[in-house]
Write an enzyme that holds these catalytic residues in place. Structure first.
Site, PDB file in Angstrom:
ATOM      1  N   HIS A   1      -5.735   7.440  -2.194  1.00 20.66           N
ATOM      2  CA  HIS A   1      -6.767   6.496  -2.167  1.00 20.66           C
ATOM      3  C   HIS A   1      -7.465   5.957  -3.108  1.00 20.66           C
ATOM      4  CE1 HIS A   1      -5.268   7.147   1.642  1.00 20.66           C
ATOM      5  NE2 HIS A   1      -4.733   5.719   1.918  1.00 20.66           N
TER       6      HIS A   1
ATOM      7  N   HIS B   1       0.770  -1.115   0.069  1.00 17.86           N
ATOM      8  CA  HIS B   1      -0.073   0.155   0.124  1.00 17.86           C
ATOM      9  C   HIS B   1       0.819   1.049  -0.197  1.00 17.86           C
ATOM     10  CE1 HIS B   1      -4.354   2.228   1.597  1.00 17.86           C
ATOM     11  NE2 HIS B   1      -3.058   3.171   1.916  1.00 17.86           N
ATOM     12  N   GLU B   2       1.451   1.294   0.970  1.00 21.93           N
ATOM     13  CA  GLU B   2       2.936   2.261   1.259  1.00 21.93           C
ATOM     14  C   GLU B   2       3.594   2.771  -0.314  1.00 21.93           C
ATOM     15  OE1 GLU B   2       1.678   4.917   3.156  1.00 21.93           O
ATOM     16  OE2 GLU B   2       0.666   3.147   4.543  1.00 21.93           O
TER      17      GLU B   2
ATOM     18  N   HIS C   1       1.663   4.248  -3.133  1.00 23.28           N
ATOM     19  CA  HIS C   1       1.566   6.095  -2.688  1.00 23.28           C
ATOM     20  C   HIS C   1       3.009   6.789  -3.345  1.00 23.28           C
ATOM     21  CE1 HIS C   1      -1.607   6.271  -0.437  1.00 23.28           C
ATOM     22  NE2 HIS C   1      -1.462   5.549   1.135  1.00 23.28           N
TER      23      HIS C   1
END
Ligand code: NAG
Ligand code: NAG
Length: 267
Positions: free
Chosen positions: A162, A152-153, A156
């Site tokens: 998101h 997830h990070e 980014h």
């Protein structure tokens, strides 16, 4: 070796859907603690008010997705700093493998490049969005050391916001503004289409980038975000693995099909 390797990569790409089906079921072993049993990013980061949308380290005046200058060149140089726990180092390397298997995103140990990712144990789990071109931290703080949180990070860091930031999100989710903790409403901003692009992919309840229902909530049992189709309330915020659409987006943003073809044909 080159073409055999290339064929393996194609097979891996074709196999994405099958792989996802299999991996949607929590396994024992290395996946046992990667999913819903753990606190999610926002729970871990509660109280870290300098973060934007809960785990983004800077206000998003620039947009990585539309701004080509914030896209990475591969392989991305990385540093595993001494601050990291042993388990964090392990899950970071596992997350790299997930990217390598399903996209052209690749990583290599840092050797003095100007753009790089430094994995550091700071407060919470967070990242900048896109390539800052001066070297940047991805924080894998206490309790952030699961493979899915690192995936997830890194999304980014690669330039993704998101899922519920999309301009069309109100067709798919309802934001319960009165239930959001005071001062946290900005975390539910949505961006217009000149700011982020959907890369011609549908809204994705299964994205690893979607918030959970209980995000920035005042009351621990009342959600701040619910889905128009109730079934998906149980799905949003999954932290098991990339969704099929997450993978499509990575591959589109970074033109992975093209680089794969180049690699095979050596053109
Ligand atoms: C990462 O964060 C630490 C602590 O704030 C800081 O000292 C370091 O310079 C940062 N590294 C990068 C690459 O920005
Ligand atoms: C949370 O919501 C429940 C159900 O409406 C209510 O009974 C409870 O008092 C609320 N808690 C707080 C802290 O507001």
């Amino acid at each position: 070796m080159g073409s055999a390797n290339g064929l393996r990569k194609i097979a891996a790409l074709i196999g994405i859907f099958a792989v996802l089906k299999v991996q949607a079921v929590p396994l024992t072993g290395d996946n046992a603690d990667a999913g819903e049993l753990r606190d999610d990013i926002l729970d871990i980061n509660r109280g870290l008010n300098h973060l934007f949308e809960g785990d983004i380290a800077v206000d998003p005046n620039r947009n990585a997705i539309i701004d080509q200058t914030r896209r990475w060149k591969f392989p991305i140089p990385y540093i595993l700093t001494d601050s990291l726990d042993l388990n964090a180092k392990g899950v970071i390397l596992q997350a790299f493998e997930e990217y390598r298997l399903r996209s052209c995103v690749d990583f290599k140990p840092y050797e003095g490049e100007s753009s790089y990712v430094s994995f550091t144990k700071l407060d919470g789990c967070w990242s900048f969005v896109g390539d800052d071109r001066v070297g940047q931290n991805v924080s894998i703080g206490a309790r952030c050391d699961t493979k899915a949180i690192v995936q997830h990070e890194l999304l980014h860091a690669l330039g993704f916001y998101h899922e519920q930031s999309r301009s069309d999100r109100d067709d798919y989710v309802k934001i319960w503004w009165d239930e959001i903790e005071e001062g946290m409403q900005h975390n539910f901003n949505k961006y217009q289409d000149d700011f982020i692009t959907d890369l011609s992919t549908p809204y994705d309840y299964e994205s690893i980038m979607h918030y959970r229902p209980l995000s920035f909530n005042k009351n621990e049992s009342i959600p701040t975000i619910t889905t128009s189709i109730p079934y998906f309330n149980e799905i949003i915020g999954q932290r098991l693995d990339f969704s099929a659409v997450d993978i499509t987006r990575i591959n589109r943003m970074y033109d992975c099909g093209k680089s794969l073809l180049k690699y095979i044909l050596k053109v």
